[in-house]
Design a protein around this motif. Sequence first.
Motif, PDB file in Angstrom:
ATOM      1  N   ALA A   1       0.827  -1.208   0.000  1.00  0.00           N
ATOM      2  CA  ALA A   1       0.000   0.000   0.000  1.00  0.00           C
ATOM      3  C   ALA A   1       0.861   1.258   0.000  1.00  0.00           C
ATOM      4  CB  ALA A   1      -0.934  -0.017   1.204  1.00  0.00           C
ATOM      5  N   MET A   2       1.924   1.246   0.795  1.00  0.00           N
ATOM      6  CA  MET A   2       2.806   2.411   0.878  1.00  0.00           C
ATOM      7  C   MET A   2       3.526   2.653  -0.444  1.00  0.00           C
ATOM      8  SD  MET A   2       2.675   3.884   3.887  1.00  0.00           S
ATOM      9  CE  MET A   2       4.224   4.764   4.006  1.00  0.00           C
ATOM     10  N   ASN A   3       4.028   1.602  -1.061  1.00  0.00           N
ATOM     11  CA  ASN A   3       4.773   1.764  -2.304  1.00  0.00           C
ATOM     12  C   ASN A   3       3.867   2.185  -3.447  1.00  0.00           C
ATOM     13  OD1 ASN A   3       7.300   1.153  -1.227  1.00  0.00           O
ATOM     14  ND2 ASN A   3       7.056  -1.031  -1.559  1.00  0.00           N
ATOM     15  N   LEU A   4       2.650   1.680  -3.469  1.00  0.00           N
ATOM     16  CA  LEU A   4       1.704   2.110  -4.505  1.00  0.00           C
ATOM     17  C   LEU A   4       1.312   3.572  -4.324  1.00  0.00           C
ATOM     18  CD1 LEU A   4      -0.541  -1.059  -4.774  1.00  0.00           C
ATOM     19  CD2 LEU A   4       0.726  -0.012  -6.655  1.00  0.00           C
TER      20      LEU A   4
ATOM     21  N   ILE B   1     -17.959  -2.867  -6.984  1.00  0.00           N
ATOM     22  CA  ILE B   1     -17.988  -2.979  -5.526  1.00  0.00           C
ATOM     23  C   ILE B   1     -16.635  -3.529  -5.110  1.00  0.00           C
ATOM     24  CG2 ILE B   1     -19.204  -3.859  -3.506  1.00  0.00           C
ATOM     25  CD1 ILE B   1     -21.562  -4.529  -5.347  1.00  0.00           C
ATOM     26  N   MET B   2     -15.965  -2.833  -4.211  1.00  0.00           N
ATOM     27  CA  MET B   2     -14.624  -3.242  -3.786  1.00  0.00           C
ATOM     28  C   MET B   2     -14.624  -3.686  -2.339  1.00  0.00           C
ATOM     29  SD  MET B   2     -12.063  -0.458  -5.504  1.00  0.00           S
ATOM     30  CE  MET B   2     -12.696   0.855  -4.462  1.00  0.00           C
ATOM     31  N   PRO B   3     -13.897  -4.760  -2.022  1.00  0.00           N
ATOM     32  CA  PRO B   3     -13.742  -5.168  -0.629  1.00  0.00           C
ATOM     33  C   PRO B   3     -12.860  -4.176   0.126  1.00  0.00           C
ATOM     34  CG  PRO B   3     -12.367  -6.518  -2.050  1.00  0.00           C
ATOM     35  CD  PRO B   3     -13.206  -5.658  -2.959  1.00  0.00           C
ATOM     36  N   PRO B   4     -12.868  -4.223   1.453  1.00  0.00           N
ATOM     37  CA  PRO B   4     -12.008  -3.325   2.234  1.00  0.00           C
ATOM     38  C   PRO B   4     -10.533  -3.550   1.905  1.00  0.00           C
ATOM     39  CG  PRO B   4     -13.638  -4.393   3.635  1.00  0.00           C
ATOM     40  CD  PRO B   4     -13.708  -5.076   2.309  1.00  0.00           C
ATOM     41  N   ALA B   5      -9.743  -2.490   2.074  1.00  0.00           N
ATOM     42  CA  ALA B   5      -8.290  -2.504   1.883  1.00  0.00           C
ATOM     43  C   ALA B   5      -7.887  -2.677   0.423  1.00  0.00           C
ATOM     44  CB  ALA B   5      -7.616  -3.580   2.741  1.00  0.00           C
ATOM     45  N   GLN B   6      -8.821  -2.572  -0.504  1.00  0.00           N
ATOM     46  CA  GLN B   6      -8.498  -2.719  -1.920  1.00  0.00           C
ATOM     47  C   GLN B   6      -7.789  -1.462  -2.423  1.00  0.00           C
ATOM     48  OE1 GLN B   6      -9.130  -5.275  -4.623  1.00  0.00           O
ATOM     49  NE2 GLN B   6      -7.493  -3.848  -5.141  1.00  0.00           N
ATOM     50  N   VAL B   7      -6.506  -1.582  -2.723  1.00  0.00           N
ATOM     51  CA  VAL B   7      -5.774  -0.450  -3.284  1.00  0.00           C
ATOM     52  C   VAL B   7      -6.180  -0.303  -4.745  1.00  0.00           C
ATOM     53  CG1 VAL B   7      -3.507   0.536  -3.763  1.00  0.00           C
ATOM     54  CG2 VAL B   7      -3.859  -0.834  -1.690  1.00  0.00           C
ATOM     55  N   HIS B   8      -6.496   0.915  -5.140  1.00  0.00           N
ATOM     56  CA  HIS B   8      -6.960   1.154  -6.502  1.00  0.00           C
ATOM     57  C   HIS B   8      -6.555   2.549  -6.955  1.00  0.00           C
ATOM     58  CE1 HIS B   8     -10.047   2.698  -3.779  1.00  0.00           C
ATOM     59  NE2 HIS B   8     -10.463   3.494  -4.762  1.00  0.00           N
ATOM     60  N   ALA B   9      -6.431   2.696  -8.256  1.00  0.00           N
ATOM     61  CA  ALA B   9      -6.219   4.001  -8.880  1.00  0.00           C
ATOM     62  C   ALA B   9      -7.298   4.176  -9.931  1.00  0.00           C
ATOM     63  CB  ALA B   9      -4.830   4.072  -9.515  1.00  0.00           C
TER      64      ALA B   9
END
Length: 456
Positions: A265-268, A296-304
Motif C-alpha cells: 500500500a505504501m509503495n503504490l 464494488i470493492m472489498p475493504p483494503a483494496q488499493v486502486h487508482a
Amino acid sequence: MSVARPKDLTVGLLGLEVPTNSPTIEWNDGHKTILPALYDSNNVNVCHTVDIPIIKYLAQCPESTPHSKHVLHISNTDFPTSDALDPISDALSQNKPVVIRGIGNHHVGQELTADFLDQYYAISPHRAVWVHDVKARAVDHMNPTKPAILKDFFKAMKDPETIQCVLDFPLAQASLPDALKNLDHGLTYGWNGTTYDVPITSKVHPENFSVKGWALLHHAGFLTYPHHDAEGALTWAKMEVGVKFWVVFRPKDRHDDRQHLRDMAMNLANMTENGPWIRQNCDAEVVTLYPGDIIIMPPAQVHAVYTPVASLATGGHFYHYGCMHLTEISRYLDVSSGDCLTNQILHNALETLRRMMIAMPRLSPRIRLFKRSILALCIMVKNGKQYRAKGGPQSAVADTETATPSLDIAIAIASHLGVTKRKPAHTLLYNGDQLDRGKLIEREKLDKAIEKFTAL
C-alpha cells in the motif's frame, strides 16, 4: 449482447476541454485517451513528472474480463434480484472486487452540466464544494484543494488550462440498487437490529450514516492516485455519466505477511518512486466503467482511477460480516499510515462495528459467518482504541452505551472460536493468509454459545 463502445475517447476534447496539443495514449484494451496537460509559464507540462508516468503504467495493465480469477463480473441480464447477494457476498469475502454491467437507469450521451445535476440529482449549482485542482497538486500534493461554487466548477470544465474534481460530496439519497441494498450489514443488522437491546442514548457521529451515499465529479484527464478507502469500509461506485478506468491492485504472493501488505500500500501510494518493486510484487487489472456499470470493492483494496472524459459517479461505503478480516487490515493501515494511503478522512467506524457485534445473537441464520472474519470483528471491538486512525480524534473511539455489551459478546464469541489465554485472538488472526476469511462457522453451535444475550 454486449454494447459496442467507442474506443477513441479523445473525440470532442482537444481544444475544448483540454489543450489542443495534449498527448494521447492507447490502453491495453484498445481505448485511446488524452494524457493530462497543464502548462506552466515555461511551457512545461506540470503533469509530466508524476501523473503521466502513472497513467502510462496503468494503461499497460491487462483488461479485467469475465474470465478473470480475481474480479467477479456479472451482467445485468444475469442479475435476478433473489439470487444477487450470495455470489456477490461470497466474492467480496474472498477479496474479489465485483463488477456489474449496465444496471439501473443512466443518461447515455447526455452532456454533463450544472443544470443536468440540478434536474436529475437535486444538486444545486450554488452548492459550495471543495475542489481538488491538478495544477495545485503538482505544486504541493499535500494541499490540492480549494473552495468553490459548483457552477464555477462546470465553467472550468470548458477551460483547457484547468483539470479539477470534487471528491465524495454527500448525496444521502444515493444508495445501492434495490437488489443490493441488503449487502450493507452495518445498517441492516448493526443499526436496524440493535436498538431494542441497546437504545441509542449517546451522540452518534453522522459519518455512520452520511458515507452511505456520495457523488464524484471529474473534469477530463483527472488521475486519482493509488490509495485505499478509509476505515475498513467496502466501497461501491456507479457510473452515471462518462467513463472511468478503475485499476485494482493485488499482491502476487506473501499474503501471510502483514508488513508486506502494508509495504504494498505504501509503495503504490508513491508509485513513481517504486516502479520496480511494484512490478515485482503487484498484479493489476483495469475495469473500464461506462454509464450504468457498478464496481464494488472489498475493504483494503488499493486502486487508482483515471477519468479520461468529464464524468459523474455516485457511490457509497458499507460494512459486511464476511469482510471483517479485510476491514481489520484496512484499519490497521489507517493506524500506521492513514495520512498517506487514503484520499479521504473518516474516523467513526467503531460505533457501527460495535452494533454489528451486538446484532450477532439475533442475526439471521441466512448470513454465513467465517472464522477469521468474525475473529477480526471481535478484535476490533475488544481493542477499539488501538484502531484509532492516524490523526483521528479521541471521540472516535469513546466508550458509549455499546461498549460493554459489544465487548461481552465479543469475548463469548472469541472463546467459542478457540481463543484462550495461551492462544489469544490476535495469534489466530495474524498467522496464515491475511486475506483468507477462514472456515465457515456452524451457526447452531455459535448461536447456542451466545444464547444468553437474547434474553428479553
